[in-house]
Write an enzyme that holds these catalytic residues in place. Structure first.
Site, PDB file in Angstrom:
ATOM      1  N   HIS A   1     -17.672 -37.627  69.369  1.00  0.00           N
ATOM      2  CA  HIS A   1     -19.009 -36.481  69.808  1.00  0.00           C
ATOM      3  C   HIS A   1     -19.916 -36.113  68.884  1.00  0.00           C
ATOM      4  O   HIS A   1     -20.067 -34.312  68.506  1.00  0.00           O
ATOM      5  CB  HIS A   1     -17.797 -35.807  70.415  1.00  0.00           C
ATOM      6  CG  HIS A   1     -17.272 -36.726  71.545  1.00  0.00           C
ATOM      7  ND1 HIS A   1     -17.652 -36.363  72.991  1.00  0.00           N
ATOM      8  CD2 HIS A   1     -15.938 -36.808  71.697  1.00  0.00           C
ATOM      9  CE1 HIS A   1     -17.189 -36.869  73.823  1.00  0.00           C
ATOM     10  NE2 HIS A   1     -16.103 -37.214  73.655  1.00  0.00           N
TER      11      HIS A   1
ATOM     12  N   CYS B   1       0.008 -14.550  40.723  1.00  0.00           N
ATOM     13  CA  CYS B   1      -0.062 -13.757  39.639  1.00  0.00           C
ATOM     14  C   CYS B   1       1.917 -14.085  39.472  1.00  0.00           C
ATOM     15  O   CYS B   1       3.053 -14.067  40.424  1.00  0.00           O
ATOM     16  CB  CYS B   1       0.155 -12.106  39.765  1.00  0.00           C
ATOM     17  SG  CYS B   1      -1.325 -12.325  39.680  1.00  0.00           S
TER      18      CYS B   1
ATOM     19  N   TRP C   1      -3.902 -14.211  38.470  1.00  0.00           N
ATOM     20  CA  TRP C   1      -4.297 -15.222  39.310  1.00  0.00           C
ATOM     21  C   TRP C   1      -5.501 -14.047  39.482  1.00  0.00           C
ATOM     22  O   TRP C   1      -4.872 -13.046  40.234  1.00  0.00           O
ATOM     23  CB  TRP C   1      -3.719 -16.021  40.310  1.00  0.00           C
ATOM     24  CG  TRP C   1      -4.727 -16.695  41.016  1.00  0.00           C
ATOM     25  CD1 TRP C   1      -4.992 -17.575  40.766  1.00  0.00           C
ATOM     26  CD2 TRP C   1      -5.489 -16.354  42.241  1.00  0.00           C
ATOM     27  NE1 TRP C   1      -5.624 -18.758  41.738  1.00  0.00           N
ATOM     28  CE2 TRP C   1      -6.072 -17.653  42.754  1.00  0.00           C
ATOM     29  CE3 TRP C   1      -5.591 -15.468  43.133  1.00  0.00           C
ATOM     30  CZ2 TRP C   1      -7.322 -18.134  43.942  1.00  0.00           C
ATOM     31  CZ3 TRP C   1      -6.589 -15.715  44.223  1.00  0.00           C
ATOM     32  CH2 TRP C   1      -7.269 -17.062  44.842  1.00  0.00           C
TER      33      TRP C   1
ATOM     34  N   ARG D   1       2.677 -21.845  39.824  1.00  0.00           N
ATOM     35  CA  ARG D   1       2.076 -20.843  41.272  1.00  0.00           C
ATOM     36  C   ARG D   1       0.727 -20.359  41.248  1.00  0.00           C
ATOM     37  O   ARG D   1       0.342 -20.313  41.846  1.00  0.00           O
ATOM     38  CB  ARG D   1       2.762 -19.439  40.813  1.00  0.00           C
ATOM     39  CG  ARG D   1       4.313 -19.548  40.765  1.00  0.00           C
ATOM     40  CD  ARG D   1       4.667 -18.271  40.504  1.00  0.00           C
ATOM     41  NE  ARG D   1       4.702 -17.112  41.663  1.00  0.00           N
ATOM     42  CZ  ARG D   1       4.759 -16.506  42.488  1.00  0.00           C
ATOM     43  NH1 ARG D   1       5.924 -17.194  42.694  1.00  0.00           N
ATOM     44  NH2 ARG D   1       4.584 -15.922  43.417  1.00  0.00           N
TER      45      ARG D   1
ATOM     46  N   GLY E   1      -0.329  -8.285  42.728  1.00  0.00           N
ATOM     47  CA  GLY E   1      -0.772  -7.712  44.340  1.00  0.00           C
ATOM     48  C   GLY E   1      -2.626  -6.966  44.086  1.00  0.00           C
ATOM     49  O   GLY E   1      -2.806  -7.194  43.251  1.00  0.00           O
TER      50      GLY E   1
ATOM     51  N   LYS F   1      -4.796 -32.893  51.875  1.00  0.00           N
ATOM     52  CA  LYS F   1      -3.933 -33.338  50.857  1.00  0.00           C
ATOM     53  C   LYS F   1      -5.567 -34.059  49.128  1.00  0.00           C
ATOM     54  O   LYS F   1      -5.150 -33.863  48.065  1.00  0.00           O
ATOM     55  CB  LYS F   1      -2.926 -35.026  50.519  1.00  0.00           C
ATOM     56  CG  LYS F   1      -1.452 -34.220  51.182  1.00  0.00           C
ATOM     57  CD  LYS F   1      -0.642 -33.014  50.266  1.00  0.00           C
ATOM     58  CE  LYS F   1      -0.950 -31.694  50.472  1.00  0.00           C
ATOM     59  NZ  LYS F   1      -0.500 -30.945  51.164  1.00  0.00           N
TER      60      LYS F   1
ATOM     61  N   GLU G   1      -3.388 -32.929  57.391  1.00  0.00           N
ATOM     62  CA  GLU G   1      -2.616 -33.076  56.297  1.00  0.00           C
ATOM     63  C   GLU G   1      -2.581 -34.385  55.157  1.00  0.00           C
ATOM     64  O   GLU G   1      -3.150 -33.889  53.896  1.00  0.00           O
ATOM     65  CB  GLU G   1      -1.253 -32.990  56.605  1.00  0.00           C
ATOM     66  CG  GLU G   1      -0.255 -33.062  54.986  1.00  0.00           C
ATOM     67  CD  GLU G   1      -0.014 -32.382  54.987  1.00  0.00           C
ATOM     68  OE1 GLU G   1      -0.888 -31.047  55.164  1.00  0.00           O
ATOM     69  OE2 GLU G   1       0.391 -31.891  53.734  1.00  0.00           O
TER      70      GLU G   1
ATOM     71  N   LYS H   1       0.192 -21.987  43.737  1.00  0.00           N
ATOM     72  CA  LYS H   1       1.312 -21.863  45.217  1.00  0.00           C
ATOM     73  C   LYS H   1       1.906 -21.227  45.842  1.00  0.00           C
ATOM     74  O   LYS H   1       1.257 -21.816  47.171  1.00  0.00           O
ATOM     75  CB  LYS H   1       2.537 -22.584  44.315  1.00  0.00           C
ATOM     76  CG  LYS H   1       3.385 -23.102  45.002  1.00  0.00           C
ATOM     77  CD  LYS H   1       3.380 -24.176  45.286  1.00  0.00           C
ATOM     78  CE  LYS H   1       4.825 -24.513  46.461  1.00  0.00           C
ATOM     79  NZ  LYS H   1       4.062 -26.349  46.810  1.00  0.00           N
TER      80      LYS H   1
ATOM     81  N   GLU I   1      -7.442 -31.262  48.118  1.00  0.00           N
ATOM     82  CA  GLU I   1      -6.404 -30.489  47.442  1.00  0.00           C
ATOM     83  C   GLU I   1      -6.608 -30.856  45.786  1.00  0.00           C
ATOM     84  O   GLU I   1      -6.889 -30.723  44.852  1.00  0.00           O
ATOM     85  CB  GLU I   1      -5.147 -29.935  48.130  1.00  0.00           C
ATOM     86  CG  GLU I   1      -5.455 -28.933  48.436  1.00  0.00           C
ATOM     87  CD  GLU I   1      -3.518 -28.804  49.785  1.00  0.00           C
ATOM     88  OE1 GLU I   1      -3.348 -27.488  49.250  1.00  0.00           O
ATOM     89  OE2 GLU I   1      -3.300 -30.193  49.803  1.00  0.00           O
TER      90      GLU I   1
HETATM   91  N1  HGA Z   1      -5.149  -7.245  41.667  1.00  0.00           N
HETATM   92  C1  HGA Z   1      -4.768  -7.710  40.233  1.00  0.00           C
HETATM   93  C2  HGA Z   1      -3.265  -9.127  40.021  1.00  0.00           C
HETATM   94  C3  HGA Z   1      -3.919  -9.933  41.045  1.00  0.00           C
HETATM   95  C4  HGA Z   1      -2.681 -10.837  41.236  1.00  0.00           C
HETATM   96  O1  HGA Z   1      -1.638 -10.565  42.417  1.00  0.00           O
HETATM   97  N2  HGA Z   1      -2.564 -11.870  42.555  1.00  0.00           N
HETATM   98  O2  HGA Z   1      -1.604 -12.610  42.113  1.00  0.00           O
HETATM   99  C5  HGA Z   1      -5.339  -8.786  39.181  1.00  0.00           C
HETATM  100  O3  HGA Z   1      -6.558  -9.072  39.688  1.00  0.00           O
HETATM  101  O4  HGA Z   1      -5.163  -8.406  37.823  1.00  0.00           O
END
Ligand code: HGA
Length: 612
Positions: free
Chosen positions: A508, A2, A77, A27, A102, A489, A485, A607, A492
């Site tokens: 093995h 986020c 996110w 990010r 968070g 890559k 790695e 990110k 990803e």
């Molecule tokens: N928990 C919050 C914020 C998510 C967050 O910081 N993501 O990186 C939510 O789910 O909206």
């Protein structure tokens, strides 16, 4: 993950918020939104939120005529609640709007309490409890700032917050615990952001908030308060993030740009050693000599690509410095009763310096009794280096592509320098060997540039890879982590299933997977294990597997039916893993291009992994 941006100014801040959110897109996010204070006799909060790209949300804000001198914005996110407009931030509780990065761990308990008080929840997020708690305290007579200071004391978990209220239209407030947040100082205007890149075109002058801090942000000034709500001066830093590093320039993707920046990034990262004509302990901080000469081992903690850098370093540290070295995935380490020798140096690796699992593993290592810590990180002043005793900043410059490239190779360069410093301090590297290592390091940017010149050949291979659904990567010794790695890559950014094995492990188990549909990438430098690797390749050919070999210029590999060879530059000695990283990065990049995937924003990934 986020991102947060907020602004108060004499001008319309909507373009500032939108540009900031666009700069935070790298990010990783799934939805976005902004809230602004509508001007007029009775200010009110207007909000627009959308799932998908920031540009769609920006068009909606434009269509609705958003224009204000105060606003906050967010890229989400999702951690709690699906990717829906209702779950996107900002969240509002009757006149209070906020954005949050968070996870609030006690959100269920708070939700019950707030429901009992009559609050109705419109989202499934943990964040919404903060909005209602804020409202509850404001209703009880608190100011916006004191409501925030009271609210954060009721939260457990991690947060960066920016909050505005229609009742106090001349400022906004913010807080941090466990997630990065900084205040940007302009001329008659001030900002908040989770990452300096979000506000870099408005200001370079920033105040980094510390754990438990809150801040009151007004047009004409900012006041920071510590965890005890006492005013505190956190100092002003001048950010050296350059606008050029945040822009694509002539490249198609940030990943391509960052892969090609590696000679420069490595040159910058080794510059201090080259200038010093050797490997002084001070490369790792003023007190480094005393700390590093007293340690008896190394414990590396990292996640993802950084973990592979740590794995490579283990080979160096044990063979060159003669110290025992253990490497562990941070998210595993933090939850086990690990053996901790106080004399073992804890080394954390993180591009962003914010990786939550690595940060928590560092705190846990200290709680287990580790006395000395060192962080290798690409973002100055970020959380992990600030929590570490010794620091080495890699000088890769801003890395925007989600798939890490230049951050990895510069971490390796820093870890190699650490190895030689340890080797010197522990009597394993004398002046002649030190001079030899310095010479090898001096050649490194040039060798990497040579490896980049192989791009057209690798792009031709990529056309064939694009049609595959699985791939195997093999390496031995120092190059096994590079095989890992390479597989990472490829996974990803192309979504092709890829696995890496130490080549000797093939028989093995994984040999059972090999048939004519399974491409096998082999990292085969001209080192002491070359003949062993050649035998392992025969095992693949005997089962019809197609081999794609990255060999050194001076090893005499020949192309044959089912064996494709690209020659990397002359063997780079102990630094060979760094040079051999380039072709596996390019292979993943060109395969992604051929498959048409979103190179810089691969699905489901972010990110800076700032949540658990
Ligand atoms: N928990 C919050 C914020 C998510 C967050 O910081 N993501 O990186 C939510 O789910 O909206």
């Amino acid at each position: 993950m986020c991102g947060i941006v907020g602004a108060i100014a004499d001008r319309d801040v909507v373009p500032v918020l939108i540009e900031g959110l666009k700069r935070l897109e790298y990010r990783g996010y799934d939805s976005s939104g902004i809230a602004v204070l509508e001007q007029g006799a009775q200010p009110d909060i207007r909000r627009v939120r959308r799932t998908g790209r920031v540009s769609e949300m920006a068009s909606a804000a434009d269509a609705e005529g958003f224009n204000s001198v105060l606003g906050i914005g967010h890229t989400r996110w999702a951690t709690h609640g699906g990717v829906t407009e209702a779950n996107a931030h900002p969240h509002i509780s009757a006149g209070v709007a906020l954005v949050h990065n968070g996870i609030i761990e006690n959100h269920e308990e708070q939700r019950e309490k707030l429901r009992a008080l009559g609050y109705v929840f419109e989202s499934q997020t943990d964040t919404e409890v903060i909005a209602h708690l804020m409202h509850h305290h404001l209703k009880g007579g608190d100011s916006l700032l004191s409501a925030l200071q009271r609210t954060v004391k009721e939260l457990t978990g991690a947060y960066a917050l920016a909050v505005m209220s229609r009742a106090e239209p001349d400022h906004f407030v913010c807080a941090r615990m466990g997630c990065p947040l900084l205040v940007g100082l302009g001329d008659g205007e001030n900002f908040v952001a989770s990452d300096v890149s979000a506000i870099i075109s408005s200001t370079r002058r920033v105040i980094f908030l510390e754990e438990g801090d809150t801040a009151d942000v007004r047009r004409d000034g900012v006041q920071v308060y510590d965890a005890h709500d006492q005013p505190i001066d956190r100092g002003v830093h001048l950010s050296d993030v350059s606008l050029a590093s945040l822009e694509l320039g002539p490249y198609r993707h940030f990943m391509q740009k960052e892969v090609h920046e590696q000679p420069r990034a490595l040159g910058d990262t080794i510059e201090a050693a080259i200038d010093a004509g050797g490997f002084p302990a001070e490369l790792f901080g003023r007190n480094a000599e005393a700390v590093l000469s007293g340690i008896t081992g190394v414990q590396i903690l990292a996640c993802g690509t950084s973990y592979y850098a740590g794995m490579t370093a283990r080979y160096w540290i044990e063979s060159i410095a003669g110290l025992p070295c253990n490497v562990e995935i941070a998210s595993e380490y933090r939850y086990r009763a690990a053996y901790a020798d106080p004399k073992h140096l804890v080394v954390t690796l993180s591009q962003s310096g914010e990786t939550l699992d690595t940060m928590e593993a560092l705190k846990y290592a200290k709680s287990l009794g580790h006395l000395h810590t060192l962080s290798i990180c690409n973002v100055p002043e970020s959380a992990i280096p600030r929590a570490s005793e010794l620091v080495c900043y890699t000088r890769a410059g801003a890395e925007i592509g989600v798939a890490s490239t230049k951050a990895f190779t510069t971490q390796l360069a820093a870890l190699f320098q650490l190895t030689v410093v340890l080797g010197k301090l522990h009597g394993r590297v004398d002046a002649t060997r030190e001079a030899d290592y310095l010479e090898q390091l001096r050649f490194l940017p040039g060798s990497v540039q040579h490896a980049l010149n192989m791009e057209p050949q690798i792009a031709a291979w990529a056309e064939r890879f694009a049609r595959k659904s699985s791939a195997l990567f093999l390496g031995r010794g120092l190059h096994y982590p590079i095989a890992l790695e390479g597989a990472l890559k490829l996974k990803e950014i192309t979504y092709i299933h890829a696995e890496a094995y130490p080549a000797g492990e093939l028989k093995h188990g994984p040999l059972a997977l090999v048939d004519e549909d399974m491409p096998v990438v082999v990292i085969a430098p001209n080192d002491s294990l070359l003949e062993k690797v050649k035998s392992n390749m025969q095992e693949v050919r005997a089962r019809g597997g197609e081999l794609f070999v990255f060999a050194d210029q001076d090893s005499n590999f020949v192309e044959s039916e089912g064996v494709h060879v690209i020659r990397t530059p002359r063997h780079a000695g102990v630094l060979s893993p760094i040079v051999h990283t380039i072709p596996v990065q390019l292979l993943a990049y060109h395969t992604a291009l051929a498959r048409g995937t979103d190179v810089d924003k691969p699905r489901n990934l972010a990110k800076s992994v700032t949540v658990e």
